[in-house]
Design an enzyme around this catalytic site. Sequence first.
Site, short mmCIF file in Angstrom:
data_model
loop_
_atom_site.label_atom_id
_atom_site.label_comp_id
_atom_site.label_asym_id
_atom_site.label_seq_id
_atom_site.Cartn_x
_atom_site.Cartn_y
_atom_site.Cartn_z
N GLY A 1 0.77 -1.24 0.00
CA GLY A 1 0.00 0.00 0.00
C GLY A 1 0.80 1.28 0.00
N SER A 2 2.07 1.23 -0.42
CA SER A 2 2.84 2.48 -0.40
C SER A 2 2.31 3.48 -1.44
CB SER A 2 4.34 2.22 -0.60
OG SER A 2 4.62 1.86 -1.93
N ASP B 1 -0.83 -4.70 -19.05
CA ASP B 1 0.30 -3.75 -19.11
C ASP B 1 0.54 -3.17 -20.50
OD1 ASP B 1 0.81 -4.05 -16.39
OD2 ASP B 1 2.31 -5.61 -16.67
N HIS C 1 3.09 0.47 -13.31
CA HIS C 1 3.93 -0.72 -13.47
C HIS C 1 5.39 -0.31 -13.31
CE1 HIS C 1 4.97 -4.75 -14.78
NE2 HIS C 1 5.87 -4.22 -15.58
#
Length: 213
Positions: free
Chosen positions: A18-19, A154, A115
């Site tokens: 969760g940074s 992605d 990403h």
Amino acid sequence: MSAPDFPPIIGVLVSGRGSNLLALYRAIEAGILHARIGIVISSRSDAPALEIAARHGTPTRVIVPRMFASRAEAGQVIIQALQAADAHIVVLAGYKPILDACVIQAFRYRIVNIHPSLLPAFAGGMAPRPQREALEAGVRLSGCTVHFVTEDVDAGPIIAQSAVPVLDDDTPDDIAARVLKEEHKIYSQAIQLFAEGRLKVEGRRVRVLPAKE
Ligand code: GRF
């Protein structure tokens, strides 16, 4: 794409640490991101990100895809939770499962992901895989990419990128840490552009429109 109501409500999907979620809260508090996080949905009940959300008073849901008969069924539950929270923007912040196409269709060009590589290089997987692949390929630059989420993993239109050097003695974790600092900067900036209605998707490209007067 029309501009959302202001300030828009964000739904954040997480699976782990969760940074990036924390960085979004900090950007909101600092007035860099004008938005409100209306719901945090986790694919795991033990994700530390859930505690970060709770600390900030955000309602949370745990929706574990493998508890459903199909990915599509889990997708429907995710859609309902996001809609019930009035989420206009969906932010993947370390969300591990592949989102079902029904979610992507329900929020077409309103779901963003970050990403830890300079896409299209080293797509797929979570840290430290893309960083390890970057090291193995001998590239001199790594970085991160914010992109719209499409059915191809992605590979959606790129909104923002930031590059960092790859140094001779780097480990994958060294690169990951350097990249993560950039993630925490560019994700909220990219979401703010979206919130202002300034991102125009043209085929595979995203045009950033000038700020409104
Ligand atoms: C980051 O490396 C991000 O690029 C990737 O997942 C990781 C999430 O980290 N999509 P955190 O949970 O936000 O700390």
